[in-house]
Design a protein around this motif. Structure first.
Motif, PDB file in Angstrom:
ATOM      1  N   ASP A  26      95.336 -22.693  96.987  1.00  0.00           N
ATOM      2  CA  ASP A  26      94.258 -21.917  96.371  1.00  0.00           C
ATOM      3  C   ASP A  26      94.743 -20.480  96.218  1.00  0.00           C
ATOM      4  OD1 ASP A  26      91.992 -20.711  95.491  1.00  0.00           O
ATOM      5  OD2 ASP A  26      90.720 -21.314  97.173  1.00  0.00           O
ATOM      6  N   LEU A  27      94.973 -20.061  94.994  1.00  0.00           N
ATOM      7  CA  LEU A  27      95.462 -18.707  94.754  1.00  0.00           C
ATOM      8  C   LEU A  27      94.436 -17.674  95.222  1.00  0.00           C
ATOM      9  CD1 LEU A  27      97.621 -16.846  93.559  1.00  0.00           C
ATOM     10  CD2 LEU A  27      96.486 -17.061  91.345  1.00  0.00           C
ATOM     11  N   ALA A  28      93.160 -17.990  95.119  1.00  0.00           N
ATOM     12  CA  ALA A  28      92.135 -17.042  95.561  1.00  0.00           C
ATOM     13  C   ALA A  28      92.256 -16.768  97.045  1.00  0.00           C
ATOM     14  CB  ALA A  28      90.743 -17.585  95.221  1.00  0.00           C
ATOM     15  N   ALA A  29      92.546 -17.808  97.836  1.00  0.00           N
ATOM     16  CA  ALA A  29      92.702 -17.610  99.285  1.00  0.00           C
ATOM     17  C   ALA A  29      93.916 -16.742  99.578  1.00  0.00           C
ATOM     18  CB  ALA A  29      92.820 -18.976  99.976  1.00  0.00           C
ATOM     19  N   GLY A  43      86.614 -14.325  93.409  1.00  0.00           N
ATOM     20  CA  GLY A  43      87.317 -15.520  92.959  1.00  0.00           C
ATOM     21  C   GLY A  43      87.317 -16.603  94.004  1.00  0.00           C
ATOM     22  N   ARG A  44      87.322 -17.838  93.530  1.00  0.00           N
ATOM     23  CA  ARG A  44      87.361 -18.994  94.433  1.00  0.00           C
ATOM     24  C   ARG A  44      87.846 -20.200  93.654  1.00  0.00           C
ATOM     25  NH1 ARG A  44      81.443 -20.824  96.107  1.00  0.00           N
ATOM     26  NH2 ARG A  44      82.665 -22.664  96.648  1.00  0.00           N
ATOM     27  N   SER A  55      90.768 -10.092  91.226  1.00  0.00           N
ATOM     28  CA  SER A  55      90.114 -11.383  91.005  1.00  0.00           C
ATOM     29  C   SER A  55      91.163 -12.461  90.800  1.00  0.00           C
ATOM     30  CB  SER A  55      89.183 -11.316  89.789  1.00  0.00           C
ATOM     31  OG  SER A  55      89.939 -11.125  88.595  1.00  0.00           O
ATOM     32  N   ALA A  56      90.835 -13.651  91.288  1.00  0.00           N
ATOM     33  CA  ALA A  56      91.706 -14.819  91.091  1.00  0.00           C
ATOM     34  C   ALA A  56      90.846 -15.921  90.498  1.00  0.00           C
ATOM     35  CB  ALA A  56      92.327 -15.260  92.400  1.00  0.00           C
ATOM     36  N   LEU A 114      95.020 -17.384  87.103  1.00  0.00           N
ATOM     37  CA  LEU A 114      94.966 -15.986  86.692  1.00  0.00           C
ATOM     38  C   LEU A 114      94.771 -15.090  87.902  1.00  0.00           C
ATOM     39  CD1 LEU A 114      92.605 -16.251  83.567  1.00  0.00           C
ATOM     40  CD2 LEU A 114      95.090 -16.154  83.583  1.00  0.00           C
ATOM     41  N   LEU A 115      95.571 -14.029  87.945  1.00  0.00           N
ATOM     42  CA  LEU A 115      95.408 -12.977  88.950  1.00  0.00           C
ATOM     43  C   LEU A 115      95.270 -11.670  88.194  1.00  0.00           C
ATOM     44  CD1 LEU A 115      95.488 -11.590  91.704  1.00  0.00           C
ATOM     45  CD2 LEU A 115      97.996 -11.741  91.634  1.00  0.00           C
TER      46      LEU A 115
END
Length: 558
Positions: free
Chosen positions: A414-417, A441-442, A477-478, A486-487
């Motif tokens: 999970d890129l958001a994590a 983001g999540r 934000s992710a 997207l980052l």
């Protein structure tokens, strides 16, 4: 004599006087001879008299005049009017005896000498011949006035008096006008020829200048036609030992040369060379390729190529620039080797120092006898050791990413994590700078290297915090769409000038504002970010305005 304007138009006439006189006068002589033979058969006594013999002599002299050397002059001269004057005088003499008789129809052949007067293109010449035209019909006028002509002959004489001068005048005028038109056209053609000659000279001068300039360059230059045929190759390539070995044609050698990618081993695929790209209309800028046998002597080349179009979009040519950057690349490799060696040497003592400092700080409660000030010093030491450790890590990453892509290990995550963890480590620095840091983001699930992407997020957030003044805001934000992760890192900082944006991802480059404001850094963060994103086959987009902030968007294949 001819006027100045007429002389200008007369300059080098289309047909010289010599050939015009020979053509017209010889034709006139032949027709006159045929008429004389016919008269001998019909009315012998008309020809068998001194006046007709004198007329024959005058026509013969006029016919011989063009053989004189003077007629070789390319320009018309006033004395050349002697030729038509002799012809008209000859008929004047003939008609002194034969007026109203069989010689009347013969006068119309004088149209040929009249044409010659017209092509002289001189109004004065026409005026000079008018009295001789009238002289031909003068006997008819005199006899008609005295009433000596019979009614039939009188009618023919009246017709001749009325028609002959008009015909001769119109013949001269028409010839004059046609000659003027042709002369004007000749002037236009001559002017156009001079312009083309001047343009050709200027083109040749420009070509020689271009060849001289291109041959003086230490960069190889190739210009081809839109279809790939060679147009120009400068001396650097024409005389290159590698391209001319064994008396080979440098152009053929250039087309056949095998190029290798930046790892100096992998051949560049057929159709993916810089030359093939520009043939497809693409532009290539500073593409690094290697030539030579892997493991043997190799040369590094920086290749740029672009198609050339007119303002209307017409494809004129292709231009390829080739520069030998072997020495430069060797210097970079030496620098990278030095950086790698020093970084490795620094990493061991830094790791040791960081470990001991961590042990001491973990036992701070047990070591109550330590002065609180000493504990604060230890914390400062720990922060600086960690900072130097990060610098060494960045140096090693930068040195290893120049010749080959950074190695990545993709795993589901999970890129958001990852982004939240990186931001959490920097909240204290943001708070100390008075910058508000928010993360959203999540469920940005995909396959990527979590450690490397943490490094990307850390570098981008660190830059955003450092370059945002107190009271500013950094938003991270992710997210994910169907095909990409997207980052996005947005800040309200000082922004980046367009000039600095072009070099922002170069190693060790720092913007002028960063240097002026003494913001710490060595210019490795963003180059490392780009290397990691490139290794993921992703992209980076930068949108910045001076004084308004910066937005960096990282896009990875999901």
């Amino acid at each position: 004599m001819l006027t100045t304007e007429e002389s200008t138009l007369d300059d080098r006439p289309l047909v010289s006087p010599r050939y015009t006189a020979r053509l017209l006068q010889t034709t006139f002589f032949i027709i006159f001879g045929l008429a004389t033979v016919l008269l001998l058969a019909i009315e012998f006594e008309v020809v068998a008299n001194l006046r007709y013999v004198a007329a024959i002599a005058m026509v013969t002299i006029a016919t011989l005049l063009p053989l004189l050397r003077g007629f070789q002059n390319p320009y018309y001269r006033p004395w050349m009017l002697a030729l038509p004057i002799l012809d008209f005088l000859a008929f004047f003499i003939i008609r002194l005896d034969g007026t109203g008789g069989v010689t009347n129809p013969m006068v119309m052949m004088l149209a040929l000498p009249a044409v010659w007067v017209g092509v002289v293109k001189s109004r004065r010449a026409i005026a000079i011949l008018v009295p001789f035209v009238l002289a031909v019909i003068a006997p008819d006028v005199l006899l008609l006035a005295r009433g000596r002509l019979e009614e039939a002959n009188a009618d023919r004489a009246i017709m001749l008096i009325a028609v002959f001068p008009v015909v001769m005048l119109l013949t001269m005028v028409v010839a004059y006008m046609m000659s003027s038109i042709l002369a004007g056209r000749q002037v236009e053609l001559s002017s156009e020829q001079r312009r083309r000659a001047a343009a050709a000279r200027e083109t040749e001068r420009t070509r020689r200048l271009l060849d001289t300039v291109l041959d003086a360059l230490d960069v190889g230059v190739i210009v081809t036609s839109p279809t790939g045929e060679r147009v120009l190759m400068n001396r650097v390539l024409r005389e290159s030992p590698e391209l001319t070995a064994n008396d080979a044609d440098p152009w053929d050698s250039f087309r056949r040369i095998r190029t290798l990618s930046t790892d100096r081993v992998t051949p560049i695929d057929a159709g993916d060379s810089s030359f093939d790209r520009v043939m497809r209309g693409q532009q290539v800028t500073d593409r690094l390729v290697w030539v030579g046998i892997p493991g043997g002597r190799q040369s590094a080349l920086s290749v740029s190529a672009a198609p050339v179009h007119t303002a209307d979009g017409e494809h004129l040519a292709n231009v390829v620039l080739v520069k030998d950057v072997t020495d430069f690349m060797q210097a970079l490799e030496s620098k990278d080797a030095f950086i790698g060696t020093v970084s490795h040497e620094l990493r061991t003592p830094l790791t040791t120092m960081a470990g001991f400092l961590e042990l001491v700080l973990e036992r701070r409660d047990e070591l109550a006898q330590l002065d609180p000030e000493i504990v604060s010093w230890l914390e400062v030491m720990d922060r600086n050791v960690q900072r130097q450790h990060m610098l060494v890590r960045d140096l090693l990453t930068a040195a290893g990413s120049r010749n080959a892509p950074i190695a990545i290990a993709r795993h589901s995550g999970d890129l958001a994590a990852v982004v939240r963890e990186s931001a959490a480590a920097l909240r204290s620095e943001a708070a100390a700078s008075g910058v508000r840091l928010t993360v959203t983001g999540r469920d940005a699930i995909g396959r990527f290297d979590a450690l490397r992407m943490a490094q990307v997020a850390e570098n981008l957030i660190t830059n955003a915090v450092r370059y945002t003044p107190e009271g500013g805001r950094v938003r991270v934000s992710a997210s994910a769409d169907e095909t990409h992760l997207l980052l996005v890192v947005r800040d309200t900082g000082i922004g980046i000038t367009p000039e600095d944006q072009e070099r922002l991802f170069e190693q060790f480059f720092r913007a002028a504002d960063a240097r002026a404001s003494a913001i710490r850094g060595v210019g490795l963060g963003l180059p490392i970010v780009k290397a990691i994103v490139d290794a993921h086959v992703g992209s980076i987009e930068l949108d910045s305005e001076v004084g308004a902030g910066t937005t960096i968007t990282v896009r990875l294949p999901r």
